[in-house]
Design an enzyme around this catalytic site. Structure first.
Site, PDB file in Angstrom:
ATOM      1  N   LEU A 160      -1.835 -12.109  -1.118  1.00 35.71           N
ATOM      2  CA  LEU A 160      -3.021 -11.657  -0.369  1.00 35.71           C
ATOM      3  C   LEU A 160      -4.002 -12.803  -0.152  1.00 35.71           C
ATOM      4  CD1 LEU A 160      -3.678  -8.187  -2.071  1.00 35.71           C
ATOM      5  CD2 LEU A 160      -2.293  -8.698  -0.063  1.00 35.71           C
ATOM      6  N   GLU A 210      -6.291  -5.752   3.447  1.00 33.17           N
ATOM      7  CA  GLU A 210      -6.366  -6.984   2.634  1.00 33.17           C
ATOM      8  C   GLU A 210      -7.564  -6.949   1.682  1.00 33.17           C
ATOM      9  OE1 GLU A 210      -4.287  -9.434   2.449  1.00 33.17           O
ATOM     10  OE2 GLU A 210      -2.957  -8.816   4.046  1.00 33.17           O
ATOM     11  N   THR A 254       0.832  -1.214   0.000  1.00 31.58           N
ATOM     12  CA  THR A 254       0.000   0.000   0.000  1.00 31.58           C
ATOM     13  C   THR A 254       0.865   1.261   0.000  1.00 31.58           C
ATOM     14  OG1 THR A 254      -1.647  -1.189   1.289  1.00 31.58           O
ATOM     15  CG2 THR A 254      -1.817   1.206   1.298  1.00 31.58           C
TER      16      THR A 254
HETATM   17  C1  LIG Z   1      -4.054  -1.260  10.574  1.00 35.33           C
HETATM   18  C2  LIG Z   1      -3.720  -1.449   9.118  1.00 35.33           C
HETATM   19  C3  LIG Z   1      -2.696  -2.310   8.755  1.00 35.33           C
HETATM   20  C4  LIG Z   1      -2.355  -2.471   7.405  1.00 35.33           C
HETATM   21  N1  LIG Z   1      -1.284  -3.280   7.069  1.00 35.33           N
HETATM   22  C5  LIG Z   1      -0.842  -3.298   5.768  1.00 35.33           C
HETATM   23  C6  LIG Z   1       0.350  -4.012   5.414  1.00 35.33           C
HETATM   24  O1  LIG Z   1       0.967  -4.680   6.248  1.00 35.33           O
HETATM   25  N2  LIG Z   1       0.802  -3.930   4.139  1.00 35.33           N
HETATM   26  C7  LIG Z   1       0.147  -3.213   3.182  1.00 35.33           C
HETATM   27  O2  LIG Z   1       0.613  -3.156   2.045  1.00 35.33           O
HETATM   28  N3  LIG Z   1      -1.000  -2.516   3.491  1.00 35.33           N
HETATM   29  C8  LIG Z   1      -1.491  -2.544   4.747  1.00 35.33           C
HETATM   30  N4  LIG Z   1      -2.646  -1.826   5.083  1.00 35.33           N
HETATM   31  C9  LIG Z   1      -3.262  -1.002   4.059  1.00 35.33           C
HETATM   32  C10 LIG Z   1      -4.607  -1.541   3.573  1.00 35.33           C
HETATM   33  O3  LIG Z   1      -4.428  -2.690   2.808  1.00 35.33           O
HETATM   34  C11 LIG Z   1      -5.300  -0.396   2.826  1.00 35.33           C
HETATM   35  O4  LIG Z   1      -5.704   0.556   3.786  1.00 35.33           O
HETATM   36  C12 LIG Z   1      -6.492  -0.860   2.003  1.00 35.33           C
HETATM   37  O5  LIG Z   1      -6.076  -1.616   0.900  1.00 35.33           O
HETATM   38  C13 LIG Z   1      -7.356   0.296   1.513  1.00 35.33           C
HETATM   39  O6  LIG Z   1      -6.571   1.282   0.927  1.00 35.33           O
HETATM   40  P1  LIG Z   1      -6.771   2.811   1.369  1.00 35.33           P
HETATM   41  O7  LIG Z   1      -6.780   2.879   2.855  1.00 35.33           O
HETATM   42  O8  LIG Z   1      -5.756   3.602   0.662  1.00 35.33           O
HETATM   43  O9  LIG Z   1      -8.222   3.181   0.890  1.00 35.33           O
HETATM   44  P2  LIG Z   1      -8.635   3.709  -0.579  1.00 35.33           P
HETATM   45  O10 LIG Z   1      -8.092   2.792  -1.616  1.00 35.33           O
HETATM   46  O11 LIG Z   1      -8.316   5.146  -0.652  1.00 35.33           O
HETATM   47  O12 LIG Z   1     -10.219   3.508  -0.509  1.00 35.33           O
HETATM   48  C14 LIG Z   1     -11.042   4.432   0.238  1.00 35.33           C
HETATM   49  C15 LIG Z   1     -12.498   3.986   0.133  1.00 35.33           C
HETATM   50  O13 LIG Z   1     -12.886   3.916  -1.232  1.00 35.33           O
HETATM   51  C16 LIG Z   1     -13.416   2.636  -1.534  1.00 35.33           C
HETATM   52  N5  LIG Z   1     -13.053   2.267  -2.915  1.00 35.33           N
HETATM   53  C17 LIG Z   1     -11.818   2.176  -3.461  1.00 35.33           C
HETATM   54  N6  LIG Z   1     -11.898   1.794  -4.745  1.00 35.33           N
HETATM   55  C18 LIG Z   1     -13.214   1.633  -5.028  1.00 35.33           C
HETATM   56  C19 LIG Z   1     -13.936   1.236  -6.197  1.00 35.33           C
HETATM   57  N7  LIG Z   1     -13.308   0.896  -7.339  1.00 35.33           N
HETATM   58  N8  LIG Z   1     -15.275   1.184  -6.123  1.00 35.33           N
HETATM   59  C20 LIG Z   1     -15.935   1.481  -4.967  1.00 35.33           C
HETATM   60  N9  LIG Z   1     -15.309   1.874  -3.843  1.00 35.33           N
HETATM   61  C21 LIG Z   1     -13.962   1.938  -3.869  1.00 35.33           C
HETATM   62  C22 LIG Z   1     -12.767   1.704  -0.533  1.00 35.33           C
HETATM   63  O14 LIG Z   1     -13.566   0.530  -0.338  1.00 35.33           O
HETATM   64  C23 LIG Z   1     -12.715   2.577   0.705  1.00 35.33           C
HETATM   65  O15 LIG Z   1     -13.948   2.531   1.390  1.00 35.33           O
HETATM   66  C24 LIG Z   1      -3.045  -1.734   6.418  1.00 35.33           C
HETATM   67  C25 LIG Z   1      -4.125  -0.904   6.801  1.00 35.33           C
HETATM   68  C26 LIG Z   1      -4.472  -0.766   8.118  1.00 35.33           C
HETATM   69  C27 LIG Z   1      -5.607   0.146   8.504  1.00 35.33           C
END
Ligand SMILES: Cc1cc2nc3c(=O)[nH]c(=O)nc-3n(C[C@H](O)[C@H](O)[C@H](O)COP(=O)(O)OP(=O)(O)OC[C@H]3O[C@@H](n4cnc5c(N)ncnc54)[C@H](O)[C@@H]3O)c2cc1C
Length: 389
Positions: free
Chosen positions: A243, A367, A136
């Protein structure tokens, strides 16, 4: 804290082998004795219980389903049961095990050189080396294909520039599996702690997964030896393939979280007397408990069948998506209902419901968010991808 009695309304235990039950009971007892007494304090302090790592390792919980290199080589159902029990303790602990096993050891096993496997896998199985997984980026996690982190080959080095966000174990990791764009497409790299140009810092102010480390990784002209590329990694399908096993663990873990809050709510409801009788004797509270039990039971059966399919090599990523999506919904609603049944006490951290309620928000999001799994399943059943519309 009273001993957990288990939730098994449909005699699912009878569908498990003796070995699977033994693994489950061993982890269940360990969570009861070693995790539950300390986890509330760690959640409050915002610290990860690092001293539990050697115990997890000695019980074979790290990379549990991998074969060789000091790993336990357990079946999919036994591995799922470990995740269920760990998350019954705390989602942070299960997250640690998922990242270590599915997101770091798995790609090293799958895409690494023999030298990389020998160097890292036994040490990670023993809990002596900790890993993190950097996919991410700060600009968005749902679409990893838009990643900006870039690696350029210069002589006998790769030069890595970019940043990763929300990385579990980031600041405590000895090695980071980092995915970056190159001239040959997306490739995976092993970035070791202390590498010049690599720094990390924790995200502060979390209300969720407080007993877990979550960090940013920053790469500024970070020099990586050529031998630290994962040689068999090719394209976006490599990080995405990691994943699937992690999501499989979440499918089980979230039902463990739901079991924890159900068990707590049921005990509480039977002893809390309001309007002259235990609240468990009021119809509305019974309806909530019955909803929780039904969803947990369905989740247990779903996970078991998913595990059996996985053991036969038949589980598809879309089936795993359904399990992850379902488990998160069930755990989120069970934590909310459990908290509700506890009334004002439900907002206190001496009870588990509030902690699970906060934690599950992260699990619901990482995930692949709930929405992304909806889109994966929507595409699977209609044949039409709807990610961009
Ligand atoms: C505590 C924690 C630990 C984590 N650990 C890891 C890790 O170890 N390694 C790693 O790589 N990542 C990690 N993550 C990151 C996590 O995988 C991401 O937060 C997640 O993939 C969502 O990305 P984002 O937060 O950027 O949300 P965004 O991608 O910005 O999405 C924001 C909102 O928009 C919605 N959305 C996005 N695209 C669409 C679409 N096409 N259609 C409709 N709705 C959509 C999403 O569902 C969400 O509600 C972690 C996150 C947290 C909170």
């Amino acid at each position: 804290m009273p001993a957990f009695r288990g939730v098994d309304f449909y005699q699912v235990d009878g569908l498990l082998t003796e070995e699977e039950q033994l693994v489950r009971d061993t982890v269940r007892d360990w969570v009861q004795e070693k995790v539950l007494p300390v986890i509330g304090g760690h959640f409050r302090a915002g610290t990860f219980p690092r001293d539990l790592i050697p115990q997890m390792a000695s019980m074979g919980m790290l990379g549990a389903n991998l074969e060789g290199y000091g790993c336990a080589g357990l079946g999919a159902v036994a591995t799922g049961l470990i995740m269920q029990e760990l998350e019954r303790g705390d989602s942070g602990l299960r997250s640690f095990a998922s990242v270590q096993g599915s997101l770091v050891m798995y790609p090293i096993r799958e895409y690494g050189s023999e030298e990389q496997r020998r160097r890292w896998l036994p040490a990670m199985a023993r809990g002596e080396a900790i890993g993190c997984y950097g996919l991410t980026e700060p600009d968005g996690g749902s679409n990893p294909g838009a990643m900006r982190t870039r690696a350029v080959r210069k002589g006998d080095r790769w030069i890595l520039d970019g940043a990763k966000a929300w990385i579990t174990n980031g600041t405590i990791a000895d090695v980071a599996v980092v995915w970056a764009r190159t001239d040959e497409g997306i490739r995976g790299f092993l970035v070791e702690r202390g590498t010049r140009g690599f720094s990390s810092r924790d995200h502060v102010g979390k209300f969720s997964l407080r007993a877990s480390v979550t960090s940013e990784l920053i790469f500024q002209e970070c020099e990586i030896p050529l031998e630290n590329i994962l040689p068999a990694s090719r394209g976006l399908k490599s990080p995405l393939s990691c994943l699937t096993p992690a999501r499989y663990g979440i499918s089980w873990g979230t039902i463990g979280s739901a079991m924890a809050v159900y068990d707590e709510a049921l005990s509480y409801a039977k002893t809390r007397v309001v309007f002259g009788k235990p609240i468990a004797g009021h119809q509305i509270q019974q309806a909530k408990l019955v909803w929780m039990l039904s969803e947990i039971t369905k989740g247990q059966l779903l996970n078991l069948q998913l595990g059996r399919l996985k053991e036969k090599g038949l589980a598809t990523p879309q089936q795993v998506s359904l399990g992850k999506r379902n488990g998160c919904c069930v755990a989120r609603e069970c934590a909310r209902l459990g908290r509700e049944i506890l009334g004002a006490n439900g907002i206190m951290d001496e009870y588990q419901a509030g902690r699970h309620l906060c934690n599950i928000e992260s699990v619901y999001t990482y995930e692949g968010t709930h929405d992304i799994h909806t889109l994966i399943l929507g595409e699977a059943i209609t044949g039409i991808p709807a990610y961009q519309g």
